[in-house]
Design an enzyme around this catalytic site. Sequence first.
Site, PDB file in Angstrom:
ATOM      1  CE  LYS B  65      -3.859   1.839   2.809  1.00 50.44           C
ATOM      2  NZ  LYS B  65      -4.617   1.614   4.056  1.00 50.44           N
ATOM      3  CB  SER B 140      -7.878   3.481   3.124  1.00 51.49           C
ATOM      4  OG  SER B 140      -7.015   2.836   4.046  1.00 51.49           O
ATOM      5  CB  SER B 164      -7.991   0.652   6.117  1.00 55.30           C
ATOM      6  OG  SER B 164      -8.693   1.874   6.098  1.00 55.30           O
TER       7      SER B 164
END
Lengths: 481, 479
Positions: B65, B140, B164
């Site tokens: 990420k 996210s 997330s």
Amino acid sequence: MYKTVIGLEIHAQLSTKTKAFCSCRADVFELEPNTVICPVCTGQPGALPVLNEKVVEYAVKAALALNCKINLRSTFDRKNYFYPDLPKGYQITQYFTPIAENGFLGFKFDGDEKRVRIRRIHIEEDAGKMIHQDADSISGASGSLVNLNRCGVPLIEIVTEPDISSPKEARLFMELLRDTLRALDICSGDMEKGALRCDANISIVDEERGLSSNRVEVKNINSFKFVEKALEFERERIIKALETGSDVNRETRTWNFAKRETISMRSKEEENDYRYFPEPDLPPLQLSDEYVERIKERLPELPQQRIERLIREYGIPEYDATVLGSNARLSSFFEEVAKSTDKPKEASNWIMTELLREINRRGIPLEKMPIGPEHFKILFELLEQEKISVKIAKELFPLMIETGKLPDQLVKERGMEQINDEKLIEDIVLRAMESNPKAVKQYREGKKGVMGYFVGAVMKETRGKANPAAVNEIVRRLLES
Amino acid sequence: MKGDFLDLKIAELSKLSTDEKREVLSFFHERIVAFNSELNAFLEILPIPDSLSSGSLSGVPYALKDNILARGTRTTCASNILKSYLSPYDATVTARLKNTGAVLLGKTNLDEFAMGSSTEKSAFGPTKNPWDLSRIPGGSSGGSAAAVAAGLVPFALGSDTGGSVRQPAAFCGVVGYKPSYGLVPRYGLVAFASSLDQIGPLTRCVDDAFTVFKTIAGRDINDATTVNGKIDLRAKELPEADLKGLKIAIPSDALDFEGLDERVKSRFLEFIERLAEKGAEVSFVELGILKYVVATYYLIAPGEASSNLSRYDGVRYGERVESENYEEMIKKNRDTGFGDEVKRRILLGTFTLSSAYYDAYYRRALKIRKMISNRINEVLHEHDFILNPTAPTLPGKFGEIGDPLSYYLMDIYTIPANLAGTPAISIPVDPVDGLPVGIQLMGRRYADLELLSTAKQMEKLSGAYNNGLAKIPERWLHV
Ligand SMILES: [Zn+2]
């Protein structure tokens, strides 16, 4: 009558090897800008602080020396504000629960016992340094440079209660605090280098009228002398305002070194809301009783304890004890000399005057001086046995330091023994009287001051080695006979 | 052989010959290059390295990420303010993966600074859900979830502050695991809300989650919030678990939540029946805290975030707008650098931390957080696990959820694990109308191995798997 009320907030840089929350070296003074930095102390994304255990140890030492209560569990918090020298946008500090509270530092001031209470001691990190172009601050500067080397250097902030009642006392407190931190070996104590910084709060109470001024904070005081000067300036300024009935604003002022005055920085309303909250990256600091006890056992003798002990054990005056006791090396040298000579008062006199003068004049530290207690022991013996006069002894002193030789050897080499031979002195006096009958006559007519002429003559002929007491006695006897 | 790489677990990939590993890397790299224009899962695609290092994950490709640092890559956090920021160091997880020979193939998309649940809040365009390109992948960590779901990498790391990792895993039909707080180092993870953030893997099976977890977990001298000795990471494989006799609590208030989609609810209840058939002791428990979790989270997380994001001032790094003076400069930098959602949370956090409101909001939120933790621990004292749907809804269409409040409610089931620091994992169950559904298993703090072992048994009851790995949508099987 005006009463002065002063409280201090002192920041002391801790002399640990590495910074508070990263492994960069902590001694960054005068190093090339922005070379002692890492992701942590420059606030790179993702970097996290890790507490340096030495910082805790040093803070506990300071807290114990200042008679504080140690909080076995203390917390770290964030103080948030924007400034280019603060890379993370917050300073890690201890706001809600500091490492130590409720202490005091006691000392003698003008013969009185004085005790300044310590409100709290907490650990925090230093910010960077800035240089502004064409202005004193960032506002109005045409450009500003930032040096992040100092970011994350460990500090303790020591906050006193408003127990100080004069600028001079504030200075003495600062000096004793410096000596204490030095004795603990946790801070260099150099105010000029920023290793010790002092902000002062001052207010004035008009006791007759029952009025009290607002509190004014003075920042940026960078020497012990200026602690006193800045506060004196501020005291006069506030008193003048009280007398003329004008307002004393609650504000922060800065000591302007060049102008020797304080200048308004910002008013109370302009202060930041620091939005303190618990630092989630650092768990609470948990100490054990054993840990604190271990540090307590290893504490060195502190200046105030030493000063009191010197007075008690050696019977020297408070002033001498304060000068000698503020410095561990000097006082232990004094003690060696006092013990080996068994003459503490003389030892103190000679060290305070002759030795300190030579140290200052030559710029050589005590430990590099080639003399020891033995030199003093022999010097005092020579004096006691009247082999040399005090005057000669004072001439001998710098020679000892230059050569490292013992005083009796120097006396022999240079023929400096005192002349105590009364017959010899009498001969010189009689010769002088013969060659100057006018002076003899003057003396006998009552001009006693002429005696000095004959004493001088003897000293001149013996190159100062004649025993002064004997010379005085003989001259008087012969002139009056 | 080629297509078969999608059928291999990480442990199997790492046992291939060096030549095969080179093939594996090209295989996945080609897929990333071929499919990313449609999915927008990657913000940066990295070249295959010339040489492979040895280690337990040697030659296994993965993605990070883009809020986790890897030296030499950009770390943008999907924000304009960091769009050209080059990582100056490796995050601890990155270093640990590097040391075991795993190969980083790219950085994945996210909601800006991980603030969001849809990956729509990325400054560089949303990531698409591999099951339906008109739908959100969740967030996210939407880029990481989509990349794993479409078979672009065998695993990816995400970060989980309020769900997330788990929520996008549920929306994309993969496994998303948030370890106990303190087990995986955060050093090098760009902080959103430090007391809640935890890095976790997105994978296609629980075994793979365990393999990755084992590599990245463990005390880190650079992260003071990591713990030591709470868990034994030496086990080669997950210990065997038996569903029989397991005490599983189902929060009745979660099922009563009005925002819960009926289709999700029925899939969840079907799964509970299967569990009961296998002998699990399923009981409904009123948690009683669910109505507080979103409010508590949105007081604490923005508070920490407002402070964590203060460093993005454009003074030392990041984008800078020319200005007349310092104040104007940081205002402009932050105004043009941050997106609306980030600004909203910074404002909220600045407000709750302000001295006038601290006691009323932030301090009280800390108290309620404690209360929530206590309640969860209490339930987990009487039961082995808590099971609920991972998200109340199926993945929505882009732009479907407009108002922030409904948007924030997407995390209602996942937030408790962050507030309590407990481990939780989302695994896919049988899809509804071609859309993935996830269920979340939450266990006691540091009982991560028990959690993973049990989740592994549950996978066997799910129709979302094929040969032990979560299915990949037809669309992405062949380049
Ligand atoms: Zn550093």
